[in-house]
Design a protein around this motif. Structure first.
Motif, short mmCIF file in Angstrom:
data_model
loop_
_atom_site.label_atom_id
_atom_site.label_comp_id
_atom_site.label_asym_id
_atom_site.label_seq_id
_atom_site.Cartn_x
_atom_site.Cartn_y
_atom_site.Cartn_z
N THR A 7 0.82 -1.21 0.00
CA THR A 7 0.00 0.00 0.00
C THR A 7 0.85 1.26 0.00
N GLY A 8 1.95 1.23 0.75
CA GLY A 8 2.82 2.39 0.79
C GLY A 8 3.36 2.74 -0.57
N ALA A 9 3.73 1.73 -1.36
CA ALA A 9 4.26 2.01 -2.69
C ALA A 9 3.21 2.60 -3.60
N VAL A 10 2.01 2.03 -3.59
CA VAL A 10 0.95 2.54 -4.45
C VAL A 10 0.54 3.93 -4.02
N GLY A 11 0.38 4.16 -2.70
CA GLY A 11 -0.03 5.48 -2.21
C GLY A 11 1.00 6.54 -2.52
N ALA A 12 2.30 6.18 -2.37
CA ALA A 12 3.31 7.16 -2.67
C ALA A 12 3.33 7.52 -4.13
N GLY A 13 3.09 6.55 -4.98
CA GLY A 13 3.02 6.85 -6.40
C GLY A 13 1.90 7.79 -6.73
N GLY A 14 0.74 7.60 -6.07
CA GLY A 14 -0.39 8.51 -6.30
C GLY A 14 -0.07 9.93 -5.89
N THR A 15 0.63 10.08 -4.77
CA THR A 15 0.97 11.42 -4.32
C THR A 15 1.95 12.09 -5.25
N ALA A 136 -7.42 10.29 4.21
CA ALA A 136 -6.30 11.23 4.06
C ALA A 136 -6.63 12.32 3.05
N GLY A 137 -7.22 11.94 1.92
CA GLY A 137 -7.56 12.92 0.91
C GLY A 137 -8.67 13.85 1.35
N LYS A 138 -9.59 13.35 2.16
CA LYS A 138 -10.73 14.17 2.58
C LYS A 138 -10.39 15.10 3.73
N GLY A 139 -9.72 14.55 4.76
CA GLY A 139 -9.53 15.34 5.97
C GLY A 139 -8.11 15.57 6.42
N GLY A 140 -7.11 15.05 5.68
CA GLY A 140 -5.73 15.26 6.09
C GLY A 140 -5.19 14.11 6.92
N TRP A 141 -4.00 14.33 7.47
CA TRP A 141 -3.29 13.23 8.13
C TRP A 141 -3.97 12.81 9.43
N ARG A 142 -4.65 13.71 10.13
CA ARG A 142 -5.28 13.33 11.39
C ARG A 142 -6.42 12.33 11.16
N TRP A 143 -7.23 12.58 10.14
CA TRP A 143 -8.31 11.63 9.83
C TRP A 143 -7.75 10.33 9.30
N ALA A 144 -6.65 10.39 8.55
CA ALA A 144 -6.01 9.16 8.09
C ALA A 144 -5.50 8.33 9.26
N ILE A 170 0.44 -2.63 10.11
CA ILE A 170 -0.28 -1.48 10.66
C ILE A 170 0.60 -0.24 10.63
N VAL A 171 1.87 -0.38 10.98
CA VAL A 171 2.78 0.76 10.94
C VAL A 171 2.91 1.29 9.52
N LEU A 172 3.06 0.40 8.54
CA LEU A 172 3.15 0.83 7.14
C LEU A 172 1.89 1.57 6.71
N LEU A 173 0.74 1.04 7.12
CA LEU A 173 -0.52 1.68 6.75
C LEU A 173 -0.64 3.07 7.36
N CYS A 178 -0.79 8.82 6.85
CA CYS A 178 -0.46 10.12 7.44
C CYS A 178 0.43 10.95 6.50
N ALA A 179 1.37 10.28 5.82
CA ALA A 179 2.24 11.02 4.91
C ALA A 179 1.44 11.64 3.77
N ILE A 180 0.54 10.86 3.18
CA ILE A 180 -0.26 11.38 2.08
C ILE A 180 -1.19 12.48 2.58
N GLY A 181 -1.78 12.29 3.74
CA GLY A 181 -2.64 13.34 4.28
C GLY A 181 -1.88 14.63 4.55
N TYR A 182 -0.65 14.52 5.06
CA TYR A 182 0.15 15.72 5.32
C TYR A 182 0.54 16.42 4.02
N VAL A 183 0.90 15.62 3.01
CA VAL A 183 1.24 16.21 1.72
C VAL A 183 0.04 16.93 1.12
#
Length: 413
Positions: A7-15, A136-144, A170-173, A178-183
């Motif tokens: 998931t981290g790889a796919v999410g980072a690519g999207g960002t 993450a996309g809707k509310g940022g890193w806190r909601w993620a 869980i840590v990876l998720l 949170c990283a995508i939400g912060y970005v």
């Protein structure tokens, strides 16, 4: 959920895709949500393939197929909702989170405990990461982080407990969400700053354009009037009107030049006139003639110099409108009411009046006499300007200036 590392790889690519497109001038929102939507569909296909190759090892395989069927219907039905933050409401995200948690808990009930202890995947597998990305996309890193915590707790309590694989995934998720939400939060702040900068630039260009037009026309005329007034005042027998006209033209030229450069408009007139109260009635008497009747109290109506000057100018603008638009035979009445809390001036005429939408049409056409010369002055004083008109029944303008607060700001504000 067990394949959270992917998931981290796919999410980072999207960002990364969203940031690249945003740098080219588009919003970061649409590419991000498009990537999340694609990820959910691909993750669904992955979950179906994983279960197809392992369902014979489940204790209750039919229950697993029922859940995956419902998951397929929900994913396809919500694909359009995940196309943007407006469509992806909190209700949609809540349902998505409930679907993911349900699949994780069902995995602990339908799968073989031996397989679970050896690290088998849950029914939704990495599809649950799409929910965290949506938050993450809707509310940022806190909601993620909140959504990731719910999924993590469900994974620990419903599928295998606290194991190295569970904690790792869980840590990876959490990190990916949170990283995508912060970005996303940084990108939105950057876009907001860029929008404000573009507006300031557009306003600056408009000010420069108006400055050129004013310089080519109005300022030159004012300078000419000032010069001719001074020349005429020097001739023997010339009245004081020429000197006064030249002085006023010079003041208006300086004020207009200062306004064009963005500085504070200098106070006009003598310092004594700026600070001392003035009699409103005395300033309104010149407007009275054979067509316009002035009714005022017998005692002076005193207001601070700035307030009395602006109010008298607004009355003058209203009187000018009567003379220009009410017709040659129309009459007008000016009524001054001196109250303890406020001073009210009413200007009423018996002209043809105007339709209800006429003022809006005039303002859109660039004729700002009412909005600026009348309402703008009263708003600056903390007062109100109301216009009433019915076609065929004339126009009534009611100007009201409160005594408290009308002298809070100096004349050179």
């Amino acid at each position: 959920m067990r394949d959270g590392g992917r998931t981290g790889a796919v999410g980072a690519g999207g960002t990364g895709l969203g940031g690249t497109v945003a740098a080219g001038g588009m919003s970061v929102e649409l590419p991000l949500w498009r990537a999340i939507s694609y990820f959910r569909v691909l993750a669904l296909c992955y979950a179906l393939l994983r279960y197809f190759h392992s369902y014979l090892h489940f204790l209750h395989p039919v229950a697993g197929w029922i859940y995956l069927g419902a998951l397929t219907l929900w994913t396809l039905a919500s694909t359009r909702a995940f196309a943007g933050p407006q469509r992806c409401t909190w209700y949609v995200l809540g349902t998505d989170l409930a679907t993911a948690v349900t699949g994780i808990v069902m995995s602990g009930q339908t799968d073989d405990p031996v397989r679970i202890s050896h690290g088998s995947t849950t029914l939704p597998t990495i599809w649950a990461a799409g929910t965290v990305l949506g938050f993450a996309g809707k509310g940022g890193w806190r909601w993620a982080a909140a959504a990731g915590s719910v999924i993590g707790v469900a994974n620990i309590l419903g599928h295998g407990g606290i194991t190295a694989d569970n904690v790792h995934n869980i840590v990876l998720l959490m990190v990916a969400g949170c990283a995508i939400g912060y970005v996303i939060e940084l990108a939105r702040a950057g876009e907001s700053a860029l929008t404000r900068a573009l507006r300031v630039e557009a306003a600056t260009r408009e000010r420069e354009r108006l400055s050129r037009d004013i310089h080519d026309g109005v300022l030159q005329v004012l300078a000419l009037v000032q010069r001719r007034g001074a020349e005429q005042a020097e001739h023997p027998g010339a009245g004081a009107d020429f000197a006064e006209l030249g002085r006023l033209a010079g003041e208006q030229e300086r004020a207009l030049r200062t306004l064009m450069t963005g500085g504070p408009v200098p106070a006009q007139g003598s310092p004594r006139a700026v600070r001392e109260p003035g009699d409103l009635t005395a300033l309104l008497r010149p407007y009275a003639d054979e067509r316009i009747t002035l009714s005022a109290p017998g005692t002076p109506v005193l207001l601070p110099a700035r307030a009395v000057g602006e109010l008298a100018a607004a009355v003058g603008a209203a009187v000018d409108n009567v003379r220009k638009h009410a017709g040659p035979d129309a009459r007008a009445w000016i009524l001054v009411e001196d109250e303890p809390e406020a001073v009210t001036v009413s200007i009423r005429d018996d002209g043809p009046g105007f339709a209800s939408g006429r003022l809006g049409e005039a303002q859109r056409a660039g004729r700002l006499g009412v909005s600026q010369s009348i309402r703008g002055r009263l708003l600056d004083l903390g007062g109100t300007a109301e216009l009433y008109s019915v076609p065929g029944e004339g126009v009534e303008v009611e100007l009201r200036v409160p005594r408290k607060g009308s002298d809070d700001r100096p004349a050179d504000d």
